[in-house]
Scaffold this motif. Sequence first.
Motif, PDB file in Angstrom:
ATOM      1  N   ASP A 191       0.864  -1.177   0.000  1.00 56.43           N
ATOM      2  CA  ASP A 191       0.000   0.000   0.000  1.00 56.43           C
ATOM      3  C   ASP A 191       0.900   1.227   0.000  1.00 56.43           C
ATOM      4  O   ASP A 191       1.592   1.498   0.968  1.00 56.43           O
ATOM      5  N   GLN A 192       0.905   1.949  -1.107  1.00 53.72           N
ATOM      6  CA  GLN A 192       1.743   3.132  -1.241  1.00 53.72           C
ATOM      7  C   GLN A 192       0.937   4.418  -1.115  1.00 53.72           C
ATOM      8  O   GLN A 192       1.374   5.475  -1.545  1.00 53.72           O
ATOM      9  N   SER A 193      -0.249   4.332  -0.523  1.00 54.90           N
ATOM     10  CA  SER A 193      -1.096   5.509  -0.406  1.00 54.90           C
ATOM     11  C   SER A 193      -0.434   6.553   0.487  1.00 54.90           C
ATOM     12  O   SER A 193       0.399   6.236   1.340  1.00 54.90           O
ATOM     13  N   ILE A 194      -0.817   7.799   0.278  1.00 53.33           N
ATOM     14  CA  ILE A 194      -0.280   8.904   1.080  1.00 53.33           C
ATOM     15  C   ILE A 194      -0.586   8.695   2.562  1.00 53.33           C
ATOM     16  O   ILE A 194       0.248   8.962   3.421  1.00 53.33           O
ATOM     17  N   SER A 195      -1.764   8.162   2.866  1.00 52.92           N
ATOM     18  CA  SER A 195      -2.118   7.960   4.272  1.00 52.92           C
ATOM     19  C   SER A 195      -1.221   6.911   4.933  1.00 52.92           C
ATOM     20  O   SER A 195      -0.770   7.105   6.061  1.00 52.92           O
ATOM     21  N   MET A 231     -16.834   2.266  10.639  1.00 49.82           N
ATOM     22  CA  MET A 231     -17.209   1.491   9.478  1.00 49.82           C
ATOM     23  C   MET A 231     -16.920   2.273   8.198  1.00 49.82           C
ATOM     24  O   MET A 231     -17.235   3.449   8.103  1.00 49.82           O
ATOM     25  N   GLU A 232     -16.277   1.623   7.283  1.00 50.73           N
ATOM     26  CA  GLU A 232     -15.925   2.174   5.970  1.00 50.73           C
ATOM     27  C   GLU A 232     -14.972   3.375   6.055  1.00 50.73           C
ATOM     28  O   GLU A 232     -14.901   4.180   5.134  1.00 50.73           O
ATOM     29  N   SER A 233     -14.228   3.487   7.142  1.00 50.80           N
ATOM     30  CA  SER A 233     -13.302   4.611   7.275  1.00 50.80           C
ATOM     31  C   SER A 233     -12.172   4.534   6.247  1.00 50.80           C
ATOM     32  O   SER A 233     -11.695   5.569   5.776  1.00 50.80           O
ATOM     33  N   TYR A 234     -11.756   3.335   5.882  1.00 52.09           N
ATOM     34  CA  TYR A 234     -10.702   3.205   4.885  1.00 52.09           C
ATOM     35  C   TYR A 234     -11.174   3.770   3.540  1.00 52.09           C
ATOM     36  O   TYR A 234     -10.464   4.539   2.895  1.00 52.09           O
ATOM     37  N   GLU A 235     -12.390   3.408   3.168  1.00 56.17           N
ATOM     38  CA  GLU A 235     -12.948   3.911   1.908  1.00 56.17           C
ATOM     39  C   GLU A 235     -13.130   5.424   1.960  1.00 56.17           C
ATOM     40  O   GLU A 235     -12.876   6.128   0.977  1.00 56.17           O
ATOM     41  N   LYS A 236     -13.554   5.937   3.115  1.00 55.14           N
ATOM     42  CA  LYS A 236     -13.709   7.383   3.270  1.00 55.14           C
ATOM     43  C   LYS A 236     -12.354   8.087   3.126  1.00 55.14           C
ATOM     44  O   LYS A 236     -12.265   9.144   2.505  1.00 55.14           O
ATOM     45  N   ALA A 237     -11.321   7.503   3.715  1.00 54.00           N
ATOM     46  CA  ALA A 237      -9.983   8.096   3.622  1.00 54.00           C
ATOM     47  C   ALA A 237      -9.513   8.116   2.168  1.00 54.00           C
ATOM     48  O   ALA A 237      -9.004   9.131   1.689  1.00 54.00           O
ATOM     49  N   VAL A 238      -9.700   7.016   1.464  1.00 54.50           N
ATOM     50  CA  VAL A 238      -9.298   6.951   0.052  1.00 54.50           C
ATOM     51  C   VAL A 238     -10.039   8.011  -0.754  1.00 54.50           C
ATOM     52  O   VAL A 238      -9.434   8.749  -1.538  1.00 54.50           O
ATOM     53  N   GLU A 239     -11.332   8.113  -0.544  1.00 54.26           N
ATOM     54  CA  GLU A 239     -12.144   9.085  -1.280  1.00 54.26           C
ATOM     55  C   GLU A 239     -11.734  10.522  -0.940  1.00 54.26           C
ATOM     56  O   GLU A 239     -11.550  11.350  -1.826  1.00 54.26           O
ATOM     57  N   TYR A 254      -6.379  12.178   5.284  1.00 54.25           N
ATOM     58  CA  TYR A 254      -7.148  11.341   6.200  1.00 54.25           C
ATOM     59  C   TYR A 254      -6.493   9.970   6.281  1.00 54.25           C
ATOM     60  O   TYR A 254      -6.113   9.388   5.276  1.00 54.25           O
ATOM     61  N   ILE A 255      -6.374   9.488   7.514  1.00 49.67           N
ATOM     62  CA  ILE A 255      -5.754   8.186   7.760  1.00 49.67           C
ATOM     63  C   ILE A 255      -6.728   7.328   8.551  1.00 49.67           C
ATOM     64  O   ILE A 255      -7.117   7.684   9.664  1.00 49.67           O
ATOM     65  N   SER A 256      -7.112   6.207   7.968  1.00 52.14           N
ATOM     66  CA  SER A 256      -7.989   5.267   8.666  1.00 52.14           C
ATOM     67  C   SER A 256      -7.140   4.420   9.605  1.00 52.14           C
ATOM     68  O   SER A 256      -6.184   3.770   9.179  1.00 52.14           O
ATOM     69  N   ILE A 257      -7.496   4.436  10.882  1.00 53.83           N
ATOM     70  CA  ILE A 257      -6.724   3.655  11.858  1.00 53.83           C
ATOM     71  C   ILE A 257      -7.491   2.428  12.345  1.00 53.83           C
ATOM     72  O   ILE A 257      -6.990   1.694  13.179  1.00 53.83           O
ATOM     73  N   GLY A 258      -8.674   2.225  11.844  1.00 54.82           N
ATOM     74  CA  GLY A 258      -9.408   1.039  12.248  1.00 54.82           C
ATOM     75  C   GLY A 258     -10.819   1.059  11.734  1.00 54.82           C
ATOM     76  O   GLY A 258     -11.381   2.123  11.479  1.00 54.82           O
ATOM     77  N   ALA A 259     -11.354  -0.105  11.585  1.00 56.99           N
ATOM     78  CA  ALA A 259     -12.704  -0.230  11.059  1.00 56.99           C
ATOM     79  C   ALA A 259     -13.731   0.001  12.169  1.00 56.99           C
ATOM     80  O   ALA A 259     -13.755   1.047  12.779  1.00 56.99           O
TER      81      ALA A 259
END
Length: 166
Positions: free
Chosen positions: A34-38, A112-120, A133-138
């Motif tokens: 995973d090379q995302s900025i977050s 819930m869906e925090s990873y998808e929210k961070a990506v978006e 935005y960095i998702s630290i847990g579901a």
Amino acid sequence: MMTQLIRKLFFLQLVLFAFHANGQVSSSNELKEDQSISTQLYTKCFENLNQGSEILEKYQTFKDSKLCSLLYCTLLLSYQENEIKLTAEQRLQGIATQLFREGNPVYLISGMESYEKAVENNKNLEDDNHIVYISIGACQISSFESKARDIVNKQTMLLIKQASSK
């Protein structure tokens, strides 16, 4: 004795989580990082952190550890010793400040869906004060992760507010 066993089990769980979080099996069975900025900012090591160094040196557990990223400083909050927790809080504030000064203010999210929210939300980093935005847990996060989220987010928002009032 029991505390050391719990720490070792926690560390083992962390290592397994890190392997799981850092890679995924693609359709061609190749490992893909995973090379995302977050992810880059969550694991970025700030070598110049010195908050609590003298405290951490007292503990054999931390002798060869690099406690210089949001991820690892978050884990410090899981310890029972108040001086370690205070060091973690100070380091998290320091990292949030350095990221802000670099032009990468971060905001930790969970749920819930925090990873998808961070990506978006991270698709356009030119909006909302350039926040990453960095998702630290579901669905559920631990109390120490929640505390880290609150510390980092409070520091980031304070710095944004200060910068906008100038």
